[in-house]
Design an enzyme around this catalytic site. Structure first.
Site, PDB file in Angstrom:
ATOM      1  N   GLY A  42      11.931 -10.959   3.260  1.00 17.95           N
ATOM      2  CA  GLY A  42      10.917  -9.976   2.902  1.00 17.95           C
ATOM      3  C   GLY A  42      11.151  -8.612   3.509  1.00 17.95           C
ATOM      4  N   GLU A  67      21.199   5.008  -3.738  1.00 16.94           N
ATOM      5  CA  GLU A  67      21.145   3.565  -3.983  1.00 16.94           C
ATOM      6  C   GLU A  67      22.014   3.141  -5.159  1.00 16.94           C
ATOM      7  OE1 GLU A  67      18.094   1.319  -2.712  1.00 16.94           O
ATOM      8  OE2 GLU A  67      18.009   2.635  -0.979  1.00 16.94           O
ATOM      9  N   HIS A 114      13.792   0.807  -8.053  1.00 14.53           N
ATOM     10  CA  HIS A 114      14.961   1.452  -8.651  1.00 14.53           C
ATOM     11  C   HIS A 114      14.666   1.712 -10.131  1.00 14.53           C
ATOM     12  CE1 HIS A 114      17.443  -0.793  -5.418  1.00 14.53           C
ATOM     13  NE2 HIS A 114      17.333   0.469  -5.066  1.00 14.53           N
ATOM     14  N   ASP A 118      16.438   0.992 -12.600  1.00 11.03           N
ATOM     15  CA  ASP A 118      16.827  -0.099 -13.495  1.00 11.03           C
ATOM     16  C   ASP A 118      15.772  -1.198 -13.613  1.00 11.03           C
ATOM     17  OD1 ASP A 118      17.187  -1.506 -11.114  1.00 11.03           O
ATOM     18  OD2 ASP A 118      19.338  -1.838 -11.384  1.00 11.03           O
ATOM     19  N   CYS A 130      20.644  -6.248 -11.541  1.00  7.01           N
ATOM     20  CA  CYS A 130      20.889  -6.000 -10.115  1.00  7.01           C
ATOM     21  C   CYS A 130      22.201  -6.632  -9.658  1.00  7.01           C
ATOM     22  CB  CYS A 130      19.750  -6.568  -9.268  1.00  7.01           C
ATOM     23  SG  CYS A 130      18.264  -5.564  -9.235  1.00  7.01           S
TER      24      CYS A 130
END
Length: 416
Positions: free
Chosen positions: A20, A162, A230, A232, A347
């Site tokens: 987490g 990123e 992100h 995406d 991802c």
């Protein structure tokens, strides 16, 4: 050279756990402390790659990074045996499996020097990811050592970067010049905006991109606040198709106007918020999917099982397919272990347009090689990990031995 798009998937590492650690990643927070299944996770990833191969798509891999991250802990003056539980959790993260964050890639047709440029992401916003880039850079420099590529170190850490998760490309075909879109964040309510516009601008300059074919696009604050950490998570592009949620961008009309002028071939597919809420889009990872072009030319969306299990999402996809839209096929893959930690099919992969003959073959796979890798994983990866056990000496030994066995099977022991 014959240029094609290759998806390089990160193999899920043997330390995969639910610590987490990623603020703003709702799935990561929701599953904090749950027992993880690294072996199942890695094998799910192998099967996703196998499915892509069967679609006729070239496929590559990146290898898990050293865990625990002993070099990083040493910089902090400690060791896995002596580190606090919080530091050790950050050193044991397997998040490098999400290869979309490895680097930003500009294919040769877009760059001034005619080489494919890659800039490794600094990932400085999150502690557990900030130490990934040296090991990522080592793999990039091996895989893309040919003169057809130029591999750059990270943007200075003052500006968060990123990687490809915040970068899209539109083109008539992968091997032709395209429009590159760099998506950045400014604010996201309670969550940090991870991609800084100055990092994106620096990458565009490094890569020698034509300013008239480069756009810097702000992600909407609403999307970030909803859990789209992100771009995406709310938008994906492939060749002529841009597939996005209605609320993905801060200035949707401005973006579409720019694209209409610069790329009139655009096929824009928008999912209205009235039909699929941001919450459902993020929960299902409808957009964190692989949008690809198989050899048959049918634009195909590869979605996780969670998309099929979310009624609003699956209903929209069925209506789009029935209406003869730009997306002509939908394939479903099981990546539940990755999804539970906040990473969908998109991802797990980095897209690189290049001539496969210029890539180090140790980073390319066929089904036989996937069989060999799956056998190593089935034999050596831990079956399960509880977060409370991350510091157990036996687990650390098993994790390091499992990675060494996989490197040996790939002929990449120099990454040890």
């Amino acid at each position: 050279m014959s240029l094609v798009e290759i998806n390089f998937d990160g193999i899920v590492g043997p330390s995969h756990n639910y610590g987490g650690l990623s603020l703003g990643n709702l799935a990561s927070a929701r599953n904090l402390g749950a027992v993880s299944y690294p072996r199942a996770a890695a094998l799910q990833g192998i099967e996703k790659m196998r499915s892509n191969l069967r679609l006729g798509l070239p496929q590559g891999i990146f290898l898990p990074q050293p865990r625990p991250a002993r070099a990083w802990l040493a910089e902090l003056g400690t060791t896995p045996e002596e580190a606090s539980p919080a530091l050790l959790a950050n050193a044991m993260s397997a998040s490098a499996m999400w290869a979309a964050n490895a680097a930003t890639v500009s294919p040769a047709p877009d760059t001034a020097d005619g080489r494919t440029h890659l800039t490794v992401a600094n990932l400085r916003t999150m502690t557990h990811r900030s130490h990934e880039w040296p090991a990522t850079l080592a793999q990039l420099r091996l895989a893309f050592a040919h003169d057809a590529f130029r591999v750059h170190g990270p943007v200075p850490a003052a500006f968060g970067d990123e990687g490809a998760a915040n970068h899209m490309r539109l083109c008539a075909r992968h091997g032709e010049p395209g429009i590159e879109l760099f998506v950045f964040g400014v604010a996201g309510g309670p969550f940090p905006a991870r991609q800084h516009v100055e990092a994106s601008r620096a990458i565009a300059r490094r890569h020698g991109l034509d300013p008239t074919r480069t756009l810097f696009v702000e992600q909407s604050e609403e999307a970030i606040a909803a859990g789209a950490f992100h771009n995406d998570v709310v938008a994906v592009a492939n060749e002529r198709v841009l597939f996005a949620h209605e609320l993905a961008f801060a200035n949707r009309e401005g973006l579409l106007g720019d694209l209409e002028r610069r790329f009139p071939e655009l096929d824009y597919v928008e999912v209205p918020a009235a039909e699929v809420s941001l919450a459902d889009a993020i929960k299902s990872y409808l957009f964190n999917a692989q949008l690809v072009t198989p050899p048959d030319g049918r634009t195909t969306l590869i979605v996780p099982e969670e998309a099929r299990e979310t009624p609003s999402v699956w209903g929209w996809l069925q209506r789009h397919l029935a209406g003869n839209g730009a997306i002509r096929d939908v394939r479903v893959v099981d990546v539940r272990q990755s999804m539970a930690n906040g990473g969908g099919p998109a991802c797990l992969r980095l897209r690189v347009v290049c001539d496969p003959a210029t890539v180090d073959p140790r980073f390319l796979v066929d089904e036989a090689k996937l069989d060999r890798l799956a056998a190593v994983i089935a034999r050596t990866w831990p079956e399960e990990i509880a977060v409370a056990d991350l510091g157990a000496p036996a687990l650390i030994r098993d994790v390091e031995a499992a990675r060494a066995a996989l490197l040996d099977a790939c002929g990449l022991s120099e990454l040890g």
